[in-house]
Design a protein around this motif. Structure first.
Motif, PDB file in Angstrom:
ATOM      1  N   ILE A   1       0.863  -2.085  -5.346  1.00 21.28           N
ATOM      2  CA  ILE A   1       0.134  -1.038  -4.626  1.00 21.28           C
ATOM      3  C   ILE A   1      -1.212  -1.597  -4.168  1.00 21.28           C
ATOM      4  CG2 ILE A   1       1.212   0.920  -5.803  1.00 21.28           C
ATOM      5  CD1 ILE A   1      -1.351   0.986  -7.591  1.00 21.28           C
ATOM      6  N   ASN A   2      -1.384  -2.897  -4.321  1.00 22.04           N
ATOM      7  CA  ASN A   2      -2.699  -3.511  -4.131  1.00 22.04           C
ATOM      8  C   ASN A   2      -2.863  -4.344  -2.866  1.00 22.04           C
ATOM      9  OD1 ASN A   2      -3.856  -2.591  -6.644  1.00 22.04           O
ATOM     10  ND2 ASN A   2      -2.494  -4.037  -7.676  1.00 22.04           N
ATOM     11  N   SER A   3      -1.789  -4.714  -2.209  1.00 22.73           N
ATOM     12  CA  SER A   3      -1.967  -5.585  -1.054  1.00 22.73           C
ATOM     13  C   SER A   3      -2.517  -4.833   0.151  1.00 22.73           C
ATOM     14  CB  SER A   3      -0.649  -6.275  -0.679  1.00 22.73           C
ATOM     15  OG  SER A   3       0.186  -5.422   0.077  1.00 22.73           O
ATOM     16  N   LYS A   4      -2.209  -3.521   0.233  1.00 27.22           N
ATOM     17  CA  LYS A   4      -2.684  -2.671   1.340  1.00 27.22           C
ATOM     18  C   LYS A   4      -2.207  -3.210   2.690  1.00 27.22           C
ATOM     19  CE  LYS A   4      -5.194  -0.829  -1.949  1.00 27.22           C
ATOM     20  NZ  LYS A   4      -4.684   0.334  -2.692  1.00 27.22           N
ATOM     21  N   ARG A   5      -1.037  -3.855   2.693  1.00 28.45           N
ATOM     22  CA  ARG A   5      -0.514  -4.468   3.911  1.00 28.45           C
ATOM     23  C   ARG A   5       0.960  -4.112   4.062  1.00 28.45           C
ATOM     24  NH1 ARG A   5      -2.779 -10.107   4.281  1.00 28.45           N
ATOM     25  NH2 ARG A   5      -0.641 -10.797   4.185  1.00 28.45           N
ATOM     26  N   SER A   6       1.407  -3.999   5.299  1.00 27.80           N
ATOM     27  CA  SER A   6       2.823  -3.749   5.565  1.00 27.80           C
ATOM     28  C   SER A   6       3.603  -5.044   5.712  1.00 27.80           C
ATOM     29  CB  SER A   6       2.987  -2.901   6.832  1.00 27.80           C
ATOM     30  OG  SER A   6       2.430  -3.578   7.953  1.00 27.80           O
ATOM     31  N   VAL A   7       2.885  -6.170   5.777  1.00 28.29           N
ATOM     32  CA  VAL A   7       3.533  -7.474   5.935  1.00 28.29           C
ATOM     33  C   VAL A   7       3.478  -8.249   4.628  1.00 28.29           C
ATOM     34  CG1 VAL A   7       3.129  -7.648   8.398  1.00 28.29           C
ATOM     35  CG2 VAL A   7       1.376  -8.446   6.811  1.00 28.29           C
ATOM     36  N   ILE A   8       4.320  -9.280   4.540  1.00 33.23           N
ATOM     37  CA  ILE A   8       4.448 -10.089   3.329  1.00 33.23           C
ATOM     38  C   ILE A   8       3.957 -11.500   3.607  1.00 33.23           C
ATOM     39  CG2 ILE A   8       6.117 -11.121   1.732  1.00 33.23           C
ATOM     40  CD1 ILE A   8       7.852  -8.565   2.302  1.00 33.23           C
ATOM     41  N   ASN A   9       3.132 -12.008   2.735  1.00 38.18           N
ATOM     42  CA  ASN A   9       2.611 -13.367   2.853  1.00 38.18           C
ATOM     43  C   ASN A   9       3.678 -14.353   2.378  1.00 38.18           C
ATOM     44  OD1 ASN A   9       1.213 -15.774   2.778  1.00 38.18           O
ATOM     45  ND2 ASN A   9      -0.178 -15.163   1.142  1.00 38.18           N
TER      46      ASN A   9
END
Length: 211
Positions: free
Chosen positions: A120-128
């Protein structure tokens, strides 16, 4: 990244995980969530129920998706409660969602749970893709086991600076993958530390998320 060492008559392991390589349940595409569940052994029909219910749990209205659930369903349970209608604040909250079970969430025996691949911490819809484990890479549309292995092998020797750099690795699936991936981190990390006393196999663990 993992570290281990010895202190006195005990030992320890420390693992540092970049949260940007996980799937943010508050931001991610339903397709990626479903792919993760199915790849980890959940039946497609059960995965559809869980994903639709995750979306219903965090949206602000009382309308449920085809396979989802809102407060009317949760009020009918033996121990009733209501849908949150807001973003998840903990991953453990997922156990309240229709279709979710402890086995699916936490795993058991040799079977992995989905909680290890969510955040719940990345705050991104994409994946690194520099930080994602194979299980997360495999949830990306257009991904294959061979492409995922190629990405993991490539990044062992150098950080992937741009998606163009690995477009050849992505092959024909690149068009499908590109909307769901990035090469940059989020500067949010989870630290898992486990201490073991003597030769004991069961240790004492602690987890912290730092920004």
């Amino acid at each position: 990244t993992s570290y281990s060492g010895i202190i006195g008559d005990g030992r320890y392991t420390v693992r540092i995980t970049d949260e940007s390589g996980k799937i943010d349940i508050n931001m991610a595409s339903p397709l990626i969530l479903k792919n993760l569940l199915v790849n980890l052994g959940v039946r497609p029909e059960d995965a559809e129920t869980i994903v639709d219910s995750i979306m219903d749990w965090k949206d602000p209205d009382d309308l449920h998706r085809l396979h989802g659930a809102e407060s009317d369903y949760y009020r009918s349970l033996p121990h009733p409660y209501v849908a949150k209608d807001a973003n998840f604040t903990t991953l453990e909250e997922l156990i309240l969602v229709k279709g979710m079970t402890p086995e699916i969430l936490y795993g058991g025996g040799e079977k992995k749970g989905i909680i290890d691949f969510l955040t719940i911490n990345s705050k991104r819809s994409v994946i690194n893709i520099n930080a994602a484990p194979k299980e997360v890479l495999m949830a990306i549309p257009g991904m294959s086991s061979e492409i995922a292995d190629g990405i993991i092998s490539y990044r062992e020797s150098k950080e992937i600076k741009s998606l163009q750099e690995v477009r050849g690795l992505l092959g024909e699936g690149a068009t499908l993958m590109l909307p769901f991936v990035s090469t940059g981190g989020s500067n949010i990390f989870t630290i898992d530390a486990v201490g073991f006393k003597g030769s004991e196999k069961k240790g004492f663990s602690i987890r912290a998320t730092v920004m």
